[in-house]
Design a protein around this motif. Structure first.
Motif, PDB file in Angstrom:
ATOM      1  N   ARG A 114     -62.797  -0.511  -4.851  1.00 40.02           N
ATOM      2  CA  ARG A 114     -63.287   0.830  -4.518  1.00 40.02           C
ATOM      3  C   ARG A 114     -63.862   0.785  -3.112  1.00 40.02           C
ATOM      4  O   ARG A 114     -64.191  -0.276  -2.595  1.00 40.02           O
ATOM      5  CB  ARG A 114     -64.342   1.268  -5.530  1.00 40.02           C
ATOM      6  N   ARG A 115     -64.029   1.932  -2.505  1.00 42.24           N
ATOM      7  CA  ARG A 115     -64.526   2.001  -1.130  1.00 42.24           C
ATOM      8  C   ARG A 115     -66.008   1.619  -1.086  1.00 42.24           C
ATOM      9  O   ARG A 115     -66.815   2.165  -1.838  1.00 42.24           O
ATOM     10  CB  ARG A 115     -64.334   3.394  -0.559  1.00 42.24           C
ATOM     11  N   LEU A 116     -66.329   0.693  -0.189  1.00 43.05           N
ATOM     12  CA  LEU A 116     -67.713   0.295   0.074  1.00 43.05           C
ATOM     13  C   LEU A 116     -67.964   0.479   1.561  1.00 43.05           C
ATOM     14  O   LEU A 116     -67.250  -0.078   2.395  1.00 43.05           O
ATOM     15  CB  LEU A 116     -67.941  -1.177  -0.307  1.00 43.05           C
ATOM     16  N   VAL A 117     -68.966   1.277   1.887  1.00 44.10           N
ATOM     17  CA  VAL A 117     -69.313   1.547   3.281  1.00 44.10           C
ATOM     18  C   VAL A 117     -70.710   1.011   3.552  1.00 44.10           C
ATOM     19  O   VAL A 117     -71.671   1.375   2.865  1.00 44.10           O
ATOM     20  CB  VAL A 117     -69.243   3.063   3.602  1.00 44.10           C
ATOM     21  N   LEU A 118     -70.805   0.125   4.533  1.00 44.25           N
ATOM     22  CA  LEU A 118     -72.081  -0.459   4.946  1.00 44.25           C
ATOM     23  C   LEU A 118     -72.474   0.172   6.281  1.00 44.25           C
ATOM     24  O   LEU A 118     -71.707   0.101   7.246  1.00 44.25           O
ATOM     25  CB  LEU A 118     -71.931  -1.972   5.126  1.00 44.25           C
ATOM     26  N   VAL A 119     -73.657   0.777   6.335  1.00 44.82           N
ATOM     27  CA  VAL A 119     -74.116   1.450   7.553  1.00 44.82           C
ATOM     28  C   VAL A 119     -75.287   0.655   8.120  1.00 44.82           C
ATOM     29  O   VAL A 119     -76.422   0.759   7.647  1.00 44.82           O
ATOM     30  CB  VAL A 119     -74.524   2.917   7.281  1.00 44.82           C
ATOM     31  N   LEU A 120     -74.970  -0.151   9.131  1.00 46.83           N
ATOM     32  CA  LEU A 120     -75.977  -1.019   9.746  1.00 46.83           C
ATOM     33  C   LEU A 120     -76.790  -0.245  10.778  1.00 46.83           C
ATOM     34  O   LEU A 120     -76.265   0.636  11.454  1.00 46.83           O
ATOM     35  CB  LEU A 120     -75.292  -2.215  10.399  1.00 46.83           C
TER      36      LEU A 120
END
Length: 187
Positions: A114-120
């Motif tokens: 599934r889509r995993l978005v990491l916002v650093l």
């Protein structure tokens, strides 16, 4: 649509609040996890607090509860985002280390493809962080920075937050009302 929203201990809790507001407006079911590090940052920075975030989520999970529904791939979600994503959480995701619910839910998201978005939201980037970003990317995550654009001539902090929120939610095919894209006529 159902999304898991993780908030880790990086500075930038206003980004999380902006994303949760947009998801509520878009009527997306949200499952929220806030790490102990994020709670410490909230207290230190004095911006949005835990109650502000939990008021916008449909379900809030304790980060210590490794038996929560979102710790299993059998709970269908449309993906997960972590905003802000601290360097420590990035390292856990990159290395597959799931010692808390946020990291476990991220692991489940990746294993279920599934889509995993990491916002650093951390600068400068050290070599280990860059390597962890690449490892997370190679594992299937989308790695973003909380870096707003300026072509829309923002004149408030809210407009800067809105830009990043819209770009993050683009990753899930969601259109945030009021977002002006490059060379797009104003609505």
């Amino acid at each position: 649509m159902r999304l898991v929203v993780g908030v880790s201990g990086g500075s930038g809790i206003p980004y999380a609040l902006s994303v949760l507001r947009a998801l509520r407006e878009l009527e997306v079911e949200t499952h929220l996890i806030v790490t102990s590090g994020a709670k410490r940052v909230m207290t230190a920075e004095g911006g949005p607090q835990l109650a502000d975030l939990t008021a916008l989520a449909r379900v809030t999970h304790d980060d210590r509860d490794l038996a929560a529904s979102i710790a299993s791939g059998s709970l269908r979600t449309d993906g997960m985002l972590i905003v802000p994503c601290s360097a420590g959480t990035l390292a856990k995701v990159a290395g597959g280390f799931a010692d808390n619910l946020l990291a476990r839910a991220a692991h489940v998201t990746l294993k279920e493809r599934r889509r995993l978005v990491l916002v650093l939201r951390e600068d400068p980037l050290s070599r280990p962080m860059l390597q962890n970003m690449l490892s997370a990317f190679d594992a299937g995550a989308t790695v973003m920075t909380a870096s707003p654009g300026f072509y829309h001539a923002p004149d408030t902090v809210e407009k800067l937050l809105h830009f990043v929120t819209a770009r993050v939610l683009d990753q899930f095919g969601l259109d945030v009302p009021g977002f002006r894209r490059w060379k797009e006529a104003e609505a």
